[in-house]
Enzyme design. Structure first.
Site, mmCIF file in Angstrom:
data_model
loop_
_atom_site.group_PDB
_atom_site.id
_atom_site.type_symbol
_atom_site.label_atom_id
_atom_site.label_comp_id
_atom_site.label_asym_id
_atom_site.label_seq_id
_atom_site.Cartn_x
_atom_site.Cartn_y
_atom_site.Cartn_z
ATOM 1 N N THR A 9 0.888 -1.177 0.000
ATOM 2 C CA THR A 9 0.000 0.000 0.000
ATOM 3 C C THR A 9 0.921 1.221 0.000
ATOM 4 O O THR A 9 1.512 1.505 -1.034
ATOM 5 C CB THR A 9 -1.016 -0.064 1.153
ATOM 6 N N HIS A 10 1.080 1.902 1.130
ATOM 7 C CA HIS A 10 1.889 3.135 1.068
ATOM 8 C C HIS A 10 3.378 2.880 1.325
ATOM 9 O O HIS A 10 4.234 3.319 0.553
ATOM 10 C CB HIS A 10 1.342 4.172 2.038
ATOM 11 N N CYS A 42 -7.703 7.513 3.303
ATOM 12 C CA CYS A 42 -8.199 8.813 3.767
ATOM 13 C C CYS A 42 -9.324 9.323 2.875
ATOM 14 O O CYS A 42 -10.076 10.213 3.254
ATOM 15 C CB CYS A 42 -7.066 9.831 3.792
ATOM 16 N N THR A 111 3.707 -4.921 5.769
ATOM 17 C CA THR A 111 2.422 -5.622 5.892
ATOM 18 C C THR A 111 1.359 -4.796 6.611
ATOM 19 O O THR A 111 0.214 -5.254 6.761
ATOM 20 C CB THR A 111 2.622 -6.942 6.652
ATOM 21 N N PHE A 275 14.247 -5.306 6.569
ATOM 22 C CA PHE A 275 13.824 -3.927 6.814
ATOM 23 C C PHE A 275 12.312 -3.936 7.044
ATOM 24 O O PHE A 275 11.620 -4.836 6.564
ATOM 25 C CB PHE A 275 14.101 -3.051 5.592
ATOM 26 N N ALA A 277 8.731 -1.071 7.452
ATOM 27 C CA ALA A 277 8.272 0.324 7.362
ATOM 28 C C ALA A 277 6.759 0.374 7.469
ATOM 29 O O ALA A 277 6.070 -0.604 7.183
ATOM 30 C CB ALA A 277 8.716 0.931 6.025
ATOM 31 N N GLY A 278 6.254 1.538 7.875
ATOM 32 C CA GLY A 278 4.812 1.787 7.863
ATOM 33 C C GLY A 278 4.091 1.279 9.098
ATOM 34 O O GLY A 278 4.669 1.141 10.174
HETATM 35 C C1 FAD Z 1 -10.187 5.186 6.721
HETATM 36 C C2 FAD Z 1 -8.762 5.595 6.930
HETATM 37 C C3 FAD Z 1 -8.385 6.923 6.810
HETATM 38 C C4 FAD Z 1 -7.058 7.299 6.988
HETATM 39 N N1 FAD Z 1 -6.716 8.622 6.859
HETATM 40 C C5 FAD Z 1 -5.425 8.985 6.986
HETATM 41 C C6 FAD Z 1 -5.040 10.345 6.801
HETATM 42 O O1 FAD Z 1 -5.867 11.211 6.498
HETATM 43 N N2 FAD Z 1 -3.724 10.655 6.952
HETATM 44 C C7 FAD Z 1 -2.781 9.712 7.259
HETATM 45 O O2 FAD Z 1 -1.599 10.042 7.350
HETATM 46 N N3 FAD Z 1 -3.118 8.419 7.446
HETATM 47 C C8 FAD Z 1 -4.416 8.036 7.311
HETATM 48 N N4 FAD Z 1 -4.770 6.725 7.501
HETATM 49 C C9 FAD Z 1 -3.729 5.728 7.872
HETATM 50 C C10 FAD Z 1 -3.064 5.177 6.647
HETATM 51 O O3 FAD Z 1 -3.991 4.710 5.730
HETATM 52 C C11 FAD Z 1 -2.112 4.057 7.056
HETATM 53 O O4 FAD Z 1 -1.198 4.582 7.964
HETATM 54 C C12 FAD Z 1 -1.389 3.515 5.847
HETATM 55 O O5 FAD Z 1 -2.289 2.830 5.031
HETATM 56 C C13 FAD Z 1 -0.245 2.602 6.238
HETATM 57 O O6 FAD Z 1 0.358 2.124 5.093
HETATM 58 P P1 FAD Z 1 1.179 0.768 5.089
HETATM 59 O O7 FAD Z 1 1.624 0.565 3.700
HETATM 60 O O8 FAD Z 1 2.180 0.790 6.159
HETATM 61 O O9 FAD Z 1 0.139 -0.364 5.547
HETATM 62 P P2 FAD Z 1 -1.263 -0.837 4.993
HETATM 63 O O10 FAD Z 1 -2.001 0.287 4.381
HETATM 64 O O11 FAD Z 1 -1.900 -1.560 6.123
HETATM 65 O O12 FAD Z 1 -0.892 -1.856 3.852
HETATM 66 C C14 FAD Z 1 -0.325 -3.105 4.090
HETATM 67 C C15 FAD Z 1 -0.483 -3.963 2.857
HETATM 68 O O13 FAD Z 1 0.123 -5.209 3.085
HETATM 69 C C16 FAD Z 1 -0.684 -6.242 2.539
HETATM 70 N N5 FAD Z 1 -0.381 -7.475 3.245
HETATM 71 C C17 FAD Z 1 -0.375 -7.658 4.582
HETATM 72 N N6 FAD Z 1 0.001 -8.913 4.896
HETATM 73 C C18 FAD Z 1 0.242 -9.541 3.729
HETATM 74 C C19 FAD Z 1 0.666 -10.859 3.395
HETATM 75 N N7 FAD Z 1 0.921 -11.771 4.334
HETATM 76 N N8 FAD Z 1 0.803 -11.174 2.094
HETATM 77 C C20 FAD Z 1 0.547 -10.255 1.129
HETATM 78 N N9 FAD Z 1 0.153 -8.991 1.393
HETATM 79 C C21 FAD Z 1 0.002 -8.643 2.671
HETATM 80 C C22 FAD Z 1 -2.097 -5.742 2.754
HETATM 81 O O14 FAD Z 1 -3.013 -6.354 1.884
HETATM 82 C C23 FAD Z 1 -1.926 -4.236 2.491
HETATM 83 O O15 FAD Z 1 -2.137 -3.897 1.152
HETATM 84 C C24 FAD Z 1 -6.100 6.321 7.316
HETATM 85 C C25 FAD Z 1 -6.465 4.967 7.444
HETATM 86 C C26 FAD Z 1 -7.789 4.610 7.259
HETATM 87 C C27 FAD Z 1 -8.163 3.164 7.385
#
Ligand code: FAD
Length: 441
Positions: A9-10, A42, A111, A275, A277-278
């Site tokens: 994702t991010h 968001c 993840t 490593f 992150a997130g």
């Molecule tokens: C409704 C909502 C609104 C938000 N608004 C804001 C905002 O306005 N500002 C802000 O800064 N933050 C906001 N956030 C928080 C932000 O969305 C998260 O901090 C961000 O998505 C984190 O990104 P990430 O990539 O670390 O993790 P995630 O977004 O959780 O992505 C993790 C990814 O890993 C994948 N994954 C996990 N395990 C496995 C596996 N075993 N095999 C394959 N794939 C896997 C998942 O499918 C997912 O795609 C919001 C969150 C939500 C839910």
């Protein structure tokens, strides 16, 4: 160098795009269980409220864009197991059911997190939904079309934004939270009270200071029962918070008891070739210097980018976070950074505060309105630890300035005399941030 990324994702997208651009001799494979990448959660509330009409705008990258960078993109692939010492991952192709093994030189764990689903009686009933990813967004929007009474459980940012969205759609909305205020982690009562009043004026039921006991209904949810009341609900959205999604690595790398991966300032985990992150990680919270779980997209993209820069050699350092955030509730533009007065007290930090109310620009201008700013600072060192702001005018960027002030450990007395410009369109000769410094005891 063979790099495997889990989750896209991010944090994952940032790590991959930067690594693909930085290094020539690199083979990147990414495994993502969803069928999309880079979804901006968001935007869910904005999409529910029909402010954002086309959900495609909520994606800033795509599997195809990553493939164009030479990345081996495996969508709808679930990583089932990781062995960090053998440097292997076991993966399931969710479309064919095939299970296979891949190897890596470096592993990037992105993840993320997953919504908390407490074991409340009846939580499995139909129409009790989560709000995290694109699939959830589609479910919420579809279900919202056919329901009248919506209950949101959890008055954090996500719950509050959804409440406004459902109210704008004309639904009968209830917001339930165990705490007696909305947004209690981010804002003091001076900032939550105006927003709560706006919700009440719009007819939203604020069932605060109440704990959900059970969900009732025949198949579909019909009612939410708390320790203080009962609320009709044809749709319930659970926005109780998030947990790091790190079970795959449990026992293999160091984590906090919550499961948040512990990383150093260069995004290394306790294993030299892993490593992270997130949202899967803990971050350093600068106002206290402690490890904390602050799942934000801002942290995720920064950390993912830093992973890429440090894959071969440490070149970039994560400076920690103030948990800076903003929210718009009706006409209220609200932002906060660092500690509030109440969170400081909870943590035993001895603070002073200064609260100012002023018109944000000179009264000779055709329009102006009030801004309320509160700055929290350490009582003995006078170092600024937090700030909150609310106004009908969008002055939220000033909180980013305060984030820099906290990051650089400036004192409230220095804030009084920092050089800010003056121009009547935009502010007063004393910027309100200076004014807060000048008014501090
Ligand atoms: C409704 C909502 C609104 C938000 N608004 C804001 C905002 O306005 N500002 C802000 O800064 N933050 C906001 N956030 C928080 C932000 O969305 C998260 O901090 C961000 O998505 C984190 O990104 P990430 O990539 O670390 O993790 P995630 O977004 O959780 O992505 C993790 C990814 O890993 C994948 N994954 C996990 N395990 C496995 C596996 N075993 N095999 C394959 N794939 C896997 C998942 O499918 C997912 O795609 C919001 C969150 C939500 C839910």
């Amino acid at each position: 160098m063979k790099v495997v990324v889990i989750g896209c994702t991010h944090a994952g997208t940032a790590a991959i795009v930067n690594a693909a651009n930085l290094y020539e001799d690199i083979e990147i494979s990414v495994y993502e269980r969803n069928d999309n990448i880079s979804f901006l959660s968001c935007g869910i509330a904005l999409h529910v409220a029909d402010v954002v009409k086309d959900p495609q705008g909520l994606f800033y990258s795509s599997p195809e864009a990553l493939a164009d960078l030479g990345v081996n993109v495996k969508m709808k692939h679930d990583v089932l197991d990781v062995n960090v010492d053998n440097k292997t991952v076991q993966v399931k192709n969710l479309e064919t059911g095939e299970i296979f093994e891949d190897t890596f030189d470096k592993l990037i764990v992105t993840t993320g997190s997953w919504p908390i689903q407490p074991p409340i009686d009846g939580i499995d009933k139909e129409n009790i939904v989560l709000c995290k990813n694109y699939d959830h967004a589609k479910v919420i929007i579809e279900k919202a079309k056919e329901v009248e009474n919506v209950t949101v459980v959890g008055a954090g940012y996500i719950g509050v934004e959804l409440v406004e969205a459902f109210e704008m759609l004309g639904k009968n909305v209830t917001l339930i939270d165990a705490m007696d205020r909305i947004l209690p982690k981010y804002l003091d009562p001076e900032f939550t009270a105006p927003a709560e009043k706006s919700f009440a004026d719009k007819g939203v039921t604020l069932a605060l200071g109440q704990t959900v006991q059970r969900f009732e209904g025949q198949g579909k949810v019909e009612k939410v029962v708390t320790d203080k009341g009962e609320y009709q609900a044809d749709l319930v959205v659970l926005c109780i918070g998030f947990r790091p999604n790190t079970g795959l690595l449990k026992g293999q790398i160091d984590m906090l008891p919550s499961g948040a991966i512990i990383i150093d300032e260069h995004m290394h985990t306790s294993h030299p070739d892993v490593f992270a992150a997130g949202d899967s990680c803990a971050v350093i919270y600068n106002p206290t210097g402690e490890s904390a779980y602050i799942p934000l997209a801002t942290n995720a993209v920064r950390m993912g980018t830093i992973v890429a820069k440090n894959l071969v050699k440490d070149t970039a350092r994560y400076m920690g976070t103030q948990g800076t955030s903003g929210i718009k509730i009706y006409n209220h533009n609200i932002a906060s950074t660092g500690l509030t007065e109440l969170t400081a007290k909870e943590k035993g930090v001895d603070v002073e505060t200064v609260l100012i109310k002023d018109n944000w620009r000179p009264e000779f201008m055709p329009t102006y309105c009030e801004v309320t700013l509160k700055v929290v600072y350490d009582k003995s060192s006078r170092v600024v630890l937090g700030a909150q702001l609310i106004s009908d005018e969008d002055l939220t960027q000033s909180i980013n300035t305060m984030s820099v002030v906290i990051q650089n450990k400036m004192t409230i007395d220095e804030l009084a005399y920092v050089d800010f410009f003056f121009q009547p369109h935009y502010n007063k000769p004393w910027n309100f941030l200076n004014t807060a410094g000048l008014n501090a005891k």
